[in-house]
Design a protein around this motif. Structure first.
Motif, PDB file in Angstrom:
ATOM      1  N   LYS A   1       0.853  -1.189   0.000  1.00  0.00           N
ATOM      2  CA  LYS A   1       0.000   0.000   0.000  1.00  0.00           C
ATOM      3  C   LYS A   1       0.880   1.228   0.000  1.00  0.00           C
ATOM      4  O   LYS A   1       1.828   1.331   0.781  1.00  0.00           O
ATOM      5  N   THR A   2       0.581   2.126  -0.873  1.00  0.00           N
ATOM      6  CA  THR A   2       1.386   3.336  -0.958  1.00  0.00           C
ATOM      7  C   THR A   2       0.497   4.561  -0.872  1.00  0.00           C
ATOM      8  O   THR A   2      -0.683   4.510  -1.172  1.00  0.00           O
ATOM      9  N   SER A   3       1.110   5.639  -0.451  1.00  0.00           N
ATOM     10  CA  SER A   3       0.393   6.901  -0.462  1.00  0.00           C
ATOM     11  C   SER A   3       1.331   7.955  -1.012  1.00  0.00           C
ATOM     12  O   SER A   3       2.486   8.028  -0.622  1.00  0.00           O
ATOM     13  N   LYS A   4       0.790   8.728  -1.961  1.00  0.00           N
ATOM     14  CA  LYS A   4       1.642   9.733  -2.586  1.00  0.00           C
ATOM     15  C   LYS A   4       0.884  11.031  -2.726  1.00  0.00           C
ATOM     16  O   LYS A   4      -0.323  11.027  -2.976  1.00  0.00           O
ATOM     17  N   LEU A   5       1.638  12.101  -2.621  1.00  0.00           N
ATOM     18  CA  LEU A   5       1.037  13.426  -2.774  1.00  0.00           C
ATOM     19  C   LEU A   5       1.047  13.775  -4.257  1.00  0.00           C
ATOM     20  O   LEU A   5       2.088  13.748  -4.907  1.00  0.00           O
ATOM     21  N   HIS A   6      -0.123  14.066  -4.762  1.00  0.00           N
ATOM     22  CA  HIS A   6      -0.207  14.420  -6.177  1.00  0.00           C
ATOM     23  C   HIS A   6      -0.919  15.748  -6.338  1.00  0.00           C
ATOM     24  O   HIS A   6      -1.671  16.180  -5.474  1.00  0.00           O
ATOM     25  N   TRP A   7      -0.677  16.334  -7.453  1.00  0.00           N
ATOM     26  CA  TRP A   7      -1.357  17.584  -7.819  1.00  0.00           C
ATOM     27  C   TRP A   7      -2.588  17.221  -8.641  1.00  0.00           C
ATOM     28  O   TRP A   7      -2.456  16.630  -9.697  1.00  0.00           O
TER      29      TRP A   7
ATOM     30  N   GLN B   1       3.677  21.427 -12.755  1.00  0.00           N
ATOM     31  CA  GLN B   1       4.269  21.809 -14.041  1.00  0.00           C
ATOM     32  C   GLN B   1       4.241  20.674 -15.043  1.00  0.00           C
ATOM     33  O   GLN B   1       4.555  20.879 -16.212  1.00  0.00           O
ATOM     34  N   ASP B   2       3.952  19.476 -14.596  1.00  0.00           N
ATOM     35  CA  ASP B   2       4.046  18.320 -15.479  1.00  0.00           C
ATOM     36  C   ASP B   2       3.131  18.460 -16.680  1.00  0.00           C
ATOM     37  O   ASP B   2       2.064  19.072 -16.610  1.00  0.00           O
ATOM     38  N   LEU B   3       3.590  17.874 -17.766  1.00  0.00           N
ATOM     39  CA  LEU B   3       2.828  17.971 -19.006  1.00  0.00           C
ATOM     40  C   LEU B   3       1.747  16.900 -19.059  1.00  0.00           C
ATOM     41  O   LEU B   3       0.602  17.182 -19.357  1.00  0.00           O
ATOM     42  N   LEU B   4       2.161  15.692 -18.765  1.00  0.00           N
ATOM     43  CA  LEU B   4       1.194  14.602 -18.883  1.00  0.00           C
ATOM     44  C   LEU B   4       0.814  14.100 -17.497  1.00  0.00           C
ATOM     45  O   LEU B   4       1.669  13.939 -16.630  1.00  0.00           O
ATOM     46  N   PRO B   5      -0.461  13.874 -17.325  1.00  0.00           N
ATOM     47  CA  PRO B   5      -0.911  13.415 -16.011  1.00  0.00           C
ATOM     48  C   PRO B   5      -0.549  11.966 -15.765  1.00  0.00           C
ATOM     49  O   PRO B   5      -0.341  11.189 -16.708  1.00  0.00           O
TER      50      PRO B   5
ATOM     51  N   VAL C   1      -4.450  21.061 -19.618  1.00  0.00           N
ATOM     52  CA  VAL C   1      -4.765  21.359 -18.219  1.00  0.00           C
ATOM     53  C   VAL C   1      -3.477  21.618 -17.445  1.00  0.00           C
ATOM     54  O   VAL C   1      -3.359  22.547 -16.664  1.00  0.00           O
ATOM     55  N   GLY C   2      -2.483  20.799 -17.733  1.00  0.00           N
ATOM     56  CA  GLY C   2      -1.205  20.999 -17.070  1.00  0.00           C
ATOM     57  C   GLY C   2      -0.438  22.187 -17.617  1.00  0.00           C
ATOM     58  O   GLY C   2       0.407  22.754 -16.949  1.00  0.00           O
ATOM     59  N   GLN C   3      -0.759  22.536 -18.837  1.00  0.00           N
ATOM     60  CA  GLN C   3      -0.014  23.567 -19.536  1.00  0.00           C
ATOM     61  C   GLN C   3      -0.351  24.962 -19.028  1.00  0.00           C
ATOM     62  O   GLN C   3       0.540  25.810 -18.881  1.00  0.00           O
TER      63      GLN C   3
END
Lengths: 213, 1017
Positions: free
Chosen positions: B87-93, B110-114, B686-688
């Motif tokens: 089980k993992t937990s990660k902080l995402h935008w 800032q990432d281009l692709l989700p 959306v990221g752009q």
């Protein structure tokens, strides 16, 4: 269309000569080269024809007595800048129509330069016709008929004032060219054409392509 | 990670609204939770880049979210995922895509692709109030998957959920409305600055406005409902508090009653009282004080009250108790405001009952008290009697004194008369005897009374004993009362716990000295109740929301079914006609009947021809079909401009329909792919948002798939700026609008003007933005071309550039189109492409020929065999970037990639076109057939996907180095040849000029003059 030429047609009754000719249109920009071709080929006229870039290629067949004359028409771009491409198109052409706009003296001057260039650079027996287009705008005329007529005679050119808009003299000028073009029998015509083209591709010296007799 | 998410409780509320052309994305800013980007403003100021970004930090208040109806939802969330057992937990935008109704998540903003996406369209939202360790966690269930997410805290979570609900509702509503009006693919929300953008924006606005209105009104309604709910809840909680207060008062009264009963006896008897009683009394004082000042439940006060103290310091204790109670009140003031559950009032009821049972037990005690009272009264009576008797004795003694005095005077007078004296003496003796007698009786009486008194005294002592005994009993009872009250509290908390599943707290061991309930425990319990309420509220809302969604879906389904039925009906109609026709054809013609058959057939034909206009009338219903029967496509091009040799209306009609059906079939086939492409682009965009474009492999791949209409402006502009950004900055923002305008005005004679004016209407005559002098694109086109001719006099104007500018203008603003032209001429195309001799353009044709020989040797041999000069067709493609008898969809694909990758793609596409048609070309055995075919090749290419696949996959490897070297080689050759040609021309021109009637300057001669000027300046 014409298939592989009249010679192969099984029906003897309609057997006539089929000649193919390469015809190139030259002239200043916006004098109506493309419009003439469109009128001749499709019978259409657009007030604002897309400006030609490089060149456009169309074909049309006309019937002269028992001969079918097929024109491969190379419609070139008029802007001076495309001038350097012109040899690519008039190379090996058996006929040329140099078009000017009767409402502009400049375009007539330009036409003269084209005639000169054709006479020097193209096939020696090339049939050159001079077309004073936009004859429907006679009220804005800047080039007198007589003046052009005189120039044409001087240079042994076919001459007509035409109007792509009203279709005046459009078919006539093509027919006149077809008449003037030397016609041998069908088989020869095909051969001739191919030979002519090949020669032209191999060597640019027009003086050596003396096969169009 | 957890620390980052957890944050502190007392974070300041802070909302930042920044207005400007750039958005500062701070990835380090972990408090930044929700960002709002106003699209509304953006749409209004479409030409300027400015847009408003509202960042609501930390506890963004929900009202802020509600008022910004068209805001962008984004923020940091922790995503829990489990792969197998890990089980993992990660902080995402996380960013919510309004157009797709999906939640995208990225590693960084800032990432281009989700990294992935969550479909909200049909998702259900849920959060578990019992999960107290992670108050911000919630779940999104969509497509059979469950996404565990966690916000920083509960407020954020509720805000997220509310926003998601709202967005989901809006999206579904919009979808329902849109499905009635326009197909979703044609929907273009953003108003671009290009010509197509303007037009689309204009047409879409009308459709959208009422939509927005209804949507906003619905949200308003929802808000008002929400507010109502909130009011209800606060009011109900208020009544809860009130009832509680009343109950407390009752209890207090009961207790003070008891105290009142106790205190008089204590005062009167004042024996050394037991410390236990004293303490208990003191305790109650504190409690009641606290209750008076704070309306606090006794538990809180008791926590603060110190342990039992010796009686002498009890006053101080009471004081300090009051003080601490006051302090306590201020600290826990907010708790007062917290809503109470109905269970609280139940507790109150329980309390009341218990207190009653306490007073019942006192009745016995009261009885004893009464007895005591009566005894005391009796005692009093006896004493009074005693006093009266004493009084009598005293009176008698006084009388005796008086008698003695009178006796003395009598003795004095005895001398006067004995007889008299004797008589008197007799009388006196008699009197004395009488008195003595009475005295004796009185004495007797006295002793009797003394006896009596003694008895009463005895009686009193027994009573006193009895009273002290009762007193003791009372204190014992008091103690039991205290214990019982204590038990009540424990019982209360116990019942509370029972309501909480799984979270049962231990009963605190009874403290003999007083009530010290677990305040913290109660607090947490109250929190839990609050959380459950919240959850309950949310879930109810969720249910209504889902119901609404279902309703929308049903509506949509109904419409679709209707459409389907209609289409089916049409289909059967057509089919029956067709069968009828077949029947007619098959039946042998019998004399007179032939006419009849013909009539029927002509009638059918008539009907078939008219069907189109019918379809047009039914525009709104058959949107799917009618979008293809429009006169102009989305780029403004006439759809049926090129009707080849139309001899027969019927044939034309058939062609048209065939093309239509082909398009439809293609569309259905590519639909899934198109949507996936659309989604990928949306993810990217959306990221752009707001950042300058940067080269990346992802973007390259995306561009090769084709840039969707809506994003063309952004991407093209970005690509152009990659090349000309520096130049632009150097020349300043006024360069195009001011500097060049002035230069145009100042230049006396510009040879380009004439040609430009001639070409304006001959640029894209089939496009409605350029089809007449009044068209919106024409003045722009003219200005851009003129500006360029003075900006770069070396090139001036070359036929073909007009098409480039016109296409650029379809998507870009005038100024951007200008820079687009600059980018193409100066950066993307090789040098010398559009100059006087078009040398590089000619060289490219030779390069292409070599490449054809390399890549498509069969085709090359075929062309050689039939003496077909390829450059006749391909030259135009290269010079105009395929804007030459090529379908807009196709050439726009070339444009996309060219703007991003450079001119190499021209070769790729030219070869791809040829490869696409290789088989067909090889089948032609006549030169003119090939010519004919080649002329129409551009228009034949309809399968853009296949073309791009060939161009970017099948033709690989495609090294740039080889092309560069070939270009160089051929350019030198072309230059050489041009020099020769020039020499020949110069030669005959000089001879010609002698003959010419008047000298005339050619355009390029003038250009040469201009060139010199340009170099000088």
């Amino acid at each position: 269309m014409a298939g592989r030429g009249g010679a192969q047609r099984p029906n003897g009754a309609t057997q006539g000569k089929i000649c193919q000719f390469k015809l190139v249109l030259l002239g200043e920009s916006a004098v109506g080269k493309s419009s003439l071709v469109l009128r001749f080929v499709k019978g259409q006229f657009h007030e604002y024809q897309e400006s030609t870039i490089g060149a456009a290629f169309l074909t049309q067949t006309v019937c002269l007595d028992d001969t079918t004359v097929k024109f491969e028409i190379w419609d070139t771009a008029g802007q001076e800048r495309y001038h350097s491409l012109a040899p690519m198109y008039y190379r090996g052409a058996q006929a040329a129509i140099v078009v000017y706009d009767i409402t502009s003296q400049d375009t007539f001057g330009r036409a003269k330069t084209w005639v000169k260039e054709l006479q020097r650079q193209a096939s020696p027996n090339i049939v050159i016709a001079l077309a004073g287009n936009k004859a429907d705008l006679a009220n804005k005329r800047m080039v007198e008929y007589e003046e052009a007529q005189a120039y044409a005679e001087e240079n042994s050119l076919l001459f007509m004032e035409t109007s792509a808009k009203t279709a005046m003299n459009v078919n006539d000028i093509f027919l006149a060219i077809a008449k003037k073009l030397p016609k041998s029998d069908a088989g020869n015509a095909n051969q001739q054409r191919q030979q002519g083209v090949r020669l032209n591709n191999e060597q640019t010296q027009p003086s050596e392509s003396g096969c169009c007799k | 990670m957890a620390a980052e998410v957890g944050g502190t409780d007392n974070e300041k509320r802070e909302s930042v609204v920044s207005i400007g052309s750039t958005v500062a994305y701070s990835s380090t800013d972990d408090t930044c939770l929700i960002n709002f980007e106003q699209n509304g403003d953006r749409r209004e100021k479409s030409l300027s880049d400015s847009f408003v970004v509202a960042k609501c930090r930390s506890k963004a208040d929900p009202e802020g979210g509600e008022t910004e109806t068209d805001s962008k939802l984004c923020g940091w969330l922790v995503k829990y995922s489990s792969i197998g057992f890990v089980k993992t937990s990660k902080l995402h935008w996380f960013i919510f895509g309004d157009d797709t109704c999906k939640l995208y998540y990225y590693r960084q903003p800032q990432d281009l692709l989700p990294l992935g996406e969550i479909d909200i369209k049909h998702a259900t939202l849920f959060f578990d109030a019992s999960n107290r360790e992670k108050p911000g966690s919630f779940e999104i269930r969509s497509d059979g998957k469950v996404w565990h997410l966690e916000a920083q805290n509960q407020q954020c979570m509720t805000l997220w959920l509310e926003q998601l609900q709202r967005k989901r509702r809006l999206y579904n509503k919009r979808r329902t409305v849109i499905s009635e009006k326009i197909t979703w693919t044609h929907r273009n929300k953003q108003k671009g600055s290009g010509l197509t953008g303007q037009e689309q924006g204009g047409s879409a606005q009308g459709a959208e406005d009422p939509l927005n209105a209804t949507a906003s009104s619905s949200t308003d309604r929802a808000d008002s409902i929400l507010q109502d709910d909130a009011q209800e809840i606060t009011s109900s909680s208020k009544t809860g508090i009130w009832s509680l207060v009343n109950l407390r008062k009752e209890i207090r009264n009961a207790v003070s009653d008891i105290r009142m009963q106790i205190s008089p006896t204590q005062e009167k008897l004042s024996p050394p009282h037991s410390p236990c009683v004293e303490d208990a009394k003191e305790e109650w004082t504190i409690l009641t004080d606290d209750m008076d000042s704070n309306n606090m439940p006794p538990v809180f006060a008791a926590v603060q009250s110190p342990p039992p103290l010796p009686p002498n310091s009890s006053a101080a204790l009471a004081k300090s108790g009051q003080k601490t109670g006051g302090k306590f009140a201020s600290t826990f003031k907010f708790l007062k405001a917290k809503s109470r559950t109905p269970s609280d009032s139940k507790e109150g009821g329980l309390k009341k009952q218990n207190s009653r049972s306490g007073s019942l037990s006192c009745a016995k005690c009261k009885q004893l008290e009464d007895e005591k009272f009566s005894a005391q009264e009796e005692l009093k009576d006896v004493e009074e009697e005693l006093q009266a008797n004493r009084e009598i004795v005293r009176l008698l003694q006084k009388e005796l004194d008086v008698i003695r005095v009178s006796l003395e005077t009598r003795l004095e007078s005895e001398g006067k008369s004995n007889e008299e004296m004797d008589l008197m003496l007799k009388q006196r003796d008699k009197h004395v005897v009488e008195l003595q007698h009475s005295m004796a009786t009185l004495q007797e009486e006295k002793s009797l009374l003394a006896q009596q008194s003694k008895f009463v005294e005895n009686n009193l002592t027994t009573f006193r004993d009895q009273v002290s005994m009762l007193q003791e009993m009372l204190s014992a009872k008091d103690e039991t009362i205290v214990q019982l009250t204590h038990k009540i509290f424990e019982f209360e908390s116990n019942t509370h716990d029972r309501g909480d599943d799984g979270e049962r707290q231990h009963l605190a061991p009874l403290m003999p000295s007083g009530i010290v309930p677990d305040a913290k425990e109660l607090e947490t319990l109250k929190d839990t109740v609050g959380a459950y309420q919240l959850q309950n509220k949310f879930l109810t809302k969720e249910i209504t929301e889902l119901n609404k969604l279902r309703k929308y879906d049903e509506q949509r389904e109904k419409e679709m079914l209707m459409n389907y039925a209609n289409l089916e009906a049409l289909y059967y109609q057509t089919r029956s006609k067709y069968l009828f026709l077949l029947n007619e054809r098959h039946e042998p013609v019998r004399g007179d009947e032939s006419n009849k058959t013909e009539e029927a057939v002509t009638q059918l034909l008539q009907e078939a021809l008219e069907s189109e206009t019918e379809g047009g009338a039914d525009h709104s219903r058959h949107h799917f079909m009618s979008s293809y029967s429009m006169e102009y496509d989305c780029y403004g091009f006439l759809v049926y401009a090129k009707e080849e040799e139309t001899d027969d209306i019927l044939v034309a009609k058939a062609n048209k329909l065939e093309w239509q059906s082909h398009q439809l079939a293609n569309r259905i086939k590519d639909d899934t792919e198109a949507t996936s492409r659309q989604i990928k682009w949306e993810n990217f965009m959306v990221g752009q948002s707001g950042k300058p474009l940067q080269r990346s492999p992802e973007l390259k791949a995306l561009v090769r798939m084709g840039v969707p209409h809506a994003f063309k402006e952004h991407i093209w502009k970005g690509c152009i700026n990659l090349h000309v950004g520096a130049t632009r900055d150097k020349l300043g923002p006024q360069y195009y609008k001011k500097d060049l305008g002035e230069r145009i005005k100042n230049s006396k004679f510009n040879p380009a003007v004439k040609q430009i004016d001639l070409d304006l209407l001959r640029t894209l005559p089939n496009n409605r933005h350029f089809d007449s002098m009044d068209s919106d694109g024409i003045p722009k086109l003219r200005r851009v071309l003129l500006s360029y001719s003075v900006h770069n006099p070396l090139i001036g104007y070359c036929q073909g550039l007009n098409r480039l500018v016109a296409i650029a203008l379809l998507f870009l603003s005038e100024e951007d189109a200008f820079w687009c032209l600059e980018a193409i001429i100066e950066h993307l195309m090789p040098k010398d492409y559009y100059t006087k001799t078009l040398a590089s353009a000619q060289a490219d044709q030779r390069v292409l020929k070599e490449l054809v020989a390399e890549k498509l040797p069969k085709l090359y041999a075929h062309f050689e065999q039939y003496d077909v000069d390829l450059s006749l067709y391909t030259f135009n493609w290269f010079l105009t970037i395929f804007v030459d008898n090529v379908r807009p969809e196709t050439f726009l694909c070339v444009w996309d990639t060219l703007l991003y990758e450079g001119s190499k793609v021209l070769f790729r596409f030219a070869l791809a076109f040829l490869k696409y048609a290789e088989e067909e070309i090889l089948s032609f055995k006549e030169a003119h057939q090939i010519y004919r075919f080649m002329r129409a090749l551009g228009e034949r290419i309809t399968n853009v996907k296949k073309i791009t696949h060939i161009a970017f996959h099948e033709l690989n490897p495609f090294p740039m180095r080889a092309i560069t070297s070939k270009r160089l080689h051929h350019l030198l050759q072309v230059r050489e040849e041009l020099k020769e040609l020039d020499a020949i021309r110069q030669d005959f021109q000089s001879s010609h000029s002698q003959h010419s009637l008047e000298g005339y300057a050619s355009e390029d001669d003038l250009d040469d003059v201009k060139e010199d000027d340009g170099f000088l300046s």
